[in-house]
Write a protein that holds these residues in place. Structure first.
Motif, short mmCIF file in Angstrom:
data_model
loop_
_atom_site.label_atom_id
_atom_site.label_comp_id
_atom_site.label_asym_id
_atom_site.label_seq_id
_atom_site.Cartn_x
_atom_site.Cartn_y
_atom_site.Cartn_z
N GLY A 83 0.83 -1.21 -0.17
CA GLY A 83 0.04 -0.02 0.00
C GLY A 83 0.94 1.29 -0.05
N ILE A 84 1.99 1.29 -0.02
CA ILE A 84 3.02 2.18 0.11
C ILE A 84 3.42 2.65 -1.54
CG2 ILE A 84 5.53 3.18 0.54
CD1 ILE A 84 5.37 0.96 2.71
N GLY A 85 3.22 4.32 -1.57
CA GLY A 85 3.26 4.89 -2.82
C GLY A 85 4.39 5.85 -2.89
N ALA A 86 4.99 6.37 -1.63
CA ALA A 86 6.14 7.12 -1.34
C ALA A 86 6.45 7.28 -0.03
CB ALA A 86 5.52 8.41 -1.98
N ARG A 87 7.28 7.92 0.30
CA ARG A 87 8.27 7.99 1.68
C ARG A 87 8.95 9.21 1.63
NH1 ARG A 87 8.75 5.21 -2.05
NH2 ARG A 87 8.45 2.92 -1.10
N ARG A 88 8.86 9.89 2.94
CA ARG A 88 9.55 11.24 3.21
C ARG A 88 10.95 10.68 3.61
NH1 ARG A 88 6.52 15.72 3.62
NH2 ARG A 88 4.64 15.49 2.81
N ILE A 89 12.11 11.28 3.40
CA ILE A 89 13.48 10.91 3.90
C ILE A 89 14.34 12.31 3.98
CG2 ILE A 89 15.57 10.17 2.91
CD1 ILE A 89 13.40 8.02 3.02
N ALA A 90 14.51 12.09 5.29
CA ALA A 90 15.18 13.18 5.91
C ALA A 90 16.82 13.37 5.10
CB ALA A 90 15.80 13.04 7.39
N SER A 91 17.10 14.83 4.72
CA SER A 91 18.42 14.95 4.26
C SER A 91 19.34 14.80 5.20
CB SER A 91 18.36 16.43 3.77
OG SER A 91 18.24 17.50 4.75
N ALA A 92 20.64 14.97 4.73
CA ALA A 92 22.06 14.60 5.70
C ALA A 92 21.97 15.84 6.61
CB ALA A 92 23.01 14.66 4.69
N ASP A 93 21.49 16.93 6.45
CA ASP A 93 21.65 18.01 7.59
C ASP A 93 20.25 18.12 8.15
OD1 ASP A 93 20.49 19.10 5.49
OD2 ASP A 93 21.99 20.31 4.83
N GLU A 94 19.51 17.32 8.35
CA GLU A 94 18.19 17.53 9.16
C GLU A 94 18.12 16.25 10.18
OE1 GLU A 94 13.54 17.90 7.46
OE2 GLU A 94 15.12 16.85 6.38
N PRO A 95 18.58 16.54 11.25
CA PRO A 95 18.76 15.46 12.38
C PRO A 95 17.41 15.19 13.16
CG PRO A 95 19.37 17.56 13.13
CD PRO A 95 19.19 17.78 11.72
N LEU A 96 17.41 14.13 13.66
CA LEU A 96 15.97 13.74 14.33
C LEU A 96 15.56 14.65 15.29
CD1 LEU A 96 14.26 11.11 14.44
CD2 LEU A 96 15.25 10.81 16.82
N THR A 97 16.50 15.23 15.89
CA THR A 97 16.25 16.34 17.16
C THR A 97 15.35 17.38 16.45
OG1 THR A 97 18.38 15.95 18.32
CG2 THR A 97 17.14 18.27 18.64
N GLU A 98 15.68 17.79 15.10
CA GLU A 98 15.04 18.77 14.51
C GLU A 98 13.69 18.41 13.99
OE1 GLU A 98 17.18 20.95 11.44
OE2 GLU A 98 15.53 21.17 10.49
N LEU A 99 13.23 17.44 13.65
CA LEU A 99 12.14 16.83 13.21
C LEU A 99 11.03 16.76 14.53
CD1 LEU A 99 11.21 16.06 10.44
CD2 LEU A 99 11.84 13.72 10.83
N ALA A 100 11.88 16.07 15.45
CA ALA A 100 11.03 15.70 16.61
C ALA A 100 10.50 17.22 17.36
CB ALA A 100 11.84 14.88 17.63
N SER A 101 11.61 18.05 17.22
CA SER A 101 11.32 19.33 17.80
C SER A 101 10.19 20.04 17.32
CB SER A 101 12.31 20.23 18.25
OG SER A 101 13.53 19.68 18.72
N ARG A 102 10.29 19.81 16.11
CA ARG A 102 8.86 20.45 15.18
C ARG A 102 7.81 20.04 15.54
NH1 ARG A 102 10.82 19.87 9.36
NH2 ARG A 102 8.59 19.80 9.00
N ALA A 103 7.70 18.64 15.52
CA ALA A 103 6.42 17.81 15.92
C ALA A 103 6.02 18.49 17.49
CB ALA A 103 6.74 16.42 15.67
N ALA A 104 7.11 18.45 18.32
CA ALA A 104 6.65 18.71 19.52
C ALA A 104 5.99 20.25 19.83
CB ALA A 104 7.83 18.59 20.31
N ARG A 105 6.63 21.27 18.93
CA ARG A 105 6.23 22.68 19.08
C ARG A 105 4.72 22.58 18.46
NH1 ARG A 105 11.34 23.87 16.89
NH2 ARG A 105 12.51 24.56 18.42
N ALA A 106 4.60 21.86 17.46
CA ALA A 106 3.19 21.51 16.82
C ALA A 106 2.23 21.44 17.94
CB ALA A 106 3.22 20.95 15.59
N ALA A 107 2.50 20.26 18.92
CA ALA A 107 1.52 19.59 19.74
C ALA A 107 1.49 20.71 20.72
CB ALA A 107 2.18 18.42 20.31
N LEU A 108 2.42 21.39 21.13
CA LEU A 108 2.30 22.40 22.26
C LEU A 108 1.56 23.48 21.86
CD1 LEU A 108 6.05 23.03 23.47
CD2 LEU A 108 4.24 21.72 24.85
N ASP A 109 1.56 23.90 20.58
CA ASP A 109 0.66 24.89 20.04
C ASP A 109 -0.67 24.32 19.98
OD1 ASP A 109 2.82 26.67 19.75
OD2 ASP A 109 2.78 26.57 17.46
#
Ligand code: ACO
Length: 330
Positions: free
Chosen positions: A36-62
């Protein structure tokens, strides 16, 4: 514990099945029809997990209407940390949530559900009032991009849920079960490489390093379609909830065929089975909150609705929970 906010973040780069077929011997038809998979998002080399997780966390706080200083606990479910000593404190630092204790929890694709249940225990004892539970993974770091059996399945993403104390009679965690079976760990591994280093004559140490993800797909498939309905059935029975009272099946997004098999087992109509596999693939610890956030924001999940949820994967580990979504308090 009440579920009062959510947020998510995904890398900008999306890789289609067609694009992957330029890298490995596969096809859009094979991947879509088997998973059922058609596409997937892939983090670039300069996109650490911390950044992605922090963005999600800020959205949840808001979404919850909270300030970072309101948080007592941040749990980060991940199997792909930026730092093996822990990535949750980096997220805490990035948020400026200086009143919160923060630590990682690793249980592969069961990680988010295990972390949510863990947060609920701290809240139940009164030790914690407000918590963010984050599921975030960048398994793209740990794939062998020449292994078509695994590399087509996974993607990167992060999502978070804000939970807070509430009267026991109003809890959003109505029931749960968690299971582990380490005797079957070899079905799905992201394991240490065998790198011996001689320290002194007669003394050798193990050099740190990990081999890419290995999966026995058929064994994991059989495990999922057998164990998930069993455990979810136990939770529904223990809470006295007939399957037709469940508003949504919110399952770990690994394979559409697994979602369909679980839905059939409980005779849940397929339009009540949440799926975003087509766009994200398997984002491991992130799939359940990523799916939740999407369905809350587009209005499918409404306050007061019941969600039957299950995470399953490496360990082997699996868990099930009956949840009620409350949404932001006015
Ligand atoms: N493209 C084309 N052909 C492929 C691909 C591919 N990407 N991958 C495998 N094949 C081939 C195989 O080589 C094999 O060919 P052969 O018969 O000539 O040897 C054939 O397709 C069938 O391979 P199978 O492995 O038997 O395929 P299957 O139907 O079992 O589907 C899949 C594989 C999709 C991985 C399935 O087993 C599955 O979904 N398993 C569960 C995965 C899961 O749920 N994971 C969750 C946990 S993840 C976590 O915890 C981190």
């Amino acid at each position: 514990m009440a579920l009062v906010g959510c947020g998510s973040a995904a890398p900008a780069i999306s890789i289609s099945n067609q694009q992957l077929s330029e890298r490995v011997d596969t096809s859009d038809d094979w991947i879509r029809s088997r998973t059922g998979i058609g596409a997937r998002r892939i983090a670039s080399a300069d996109e650490p997990l911390t950044e992605l997780a922090s963005r999600a966390a800020r959205a949840a706080l808001d979404h919850a209407g909270w300030a970072p200083g309101d948080l007592d606990l941040i749990l980060l479910a991940t199997s792909s940390p930026d730092d093996l000593f822990g990535t949750a404190p980096r997220v805490q630092g990035a948020l400026g949530a200086m009143n919160a204790v923060a630590f990682d929890l690793t249980a592969a694709c069961s990680g988010f559900l295990f972390a949510l249940i863990t947060a609920a225990q701290y809240i139940a004892t009164g030790a914690v009032r407000r918590s963010l539970v984050i599921g975030a993974d960048q398994l793209s770091r740990w794939l062998d991009w020449n292994d078509r059996r695994t590399c087509v399945l996974f993607g990167d993403g992060a999502a978070a849920v804000a939970v807070e104390a509430c009267p026991v009679s109003e809890t959003g965690l109505l029931g749960f079960r968690m299971r582990s079976d380490g005797s079957r760990y070899a079905c799905l591994t992201l394991a240490q490489t065998d790198g011996r280093e001689t320290l002194l004559p007669g003394v050798s140490t193990q050099k740190g390093g990990f081999a890419p993800i290995f999966m026995n797909g058929q064994e994991v498939y059989k495990f999922a379609v057998r164990e998930v309905p069993q455990l979810l059935g136990e939770v529904l029975a223990a809470t006295g909830t007939p399957a037709d009272q469940v508003d949504w099946l919110l399952l770990h997004q690994a394979n559409q065929r697994i979602l369909d098999a679980v839905a059939d087992r409980f005779a849940v109509p397929h339009e009540r089975v949440l799926s975003n596999l087509a766009h994200y693939g398997n984002t491991s610890a992130a799939t359940i909150p990523l799916m939740l956030d999407e369905a809350v924001r587009d209005g499918r999940i409404q306050p007061g609705q019941l969600l039957a949820s299950s995470g399953f994967g490496a360990g082997l580990s699996w868990g099930a929970a009956l949840l009620r979504w409350d949404g932001p308090r006015g």
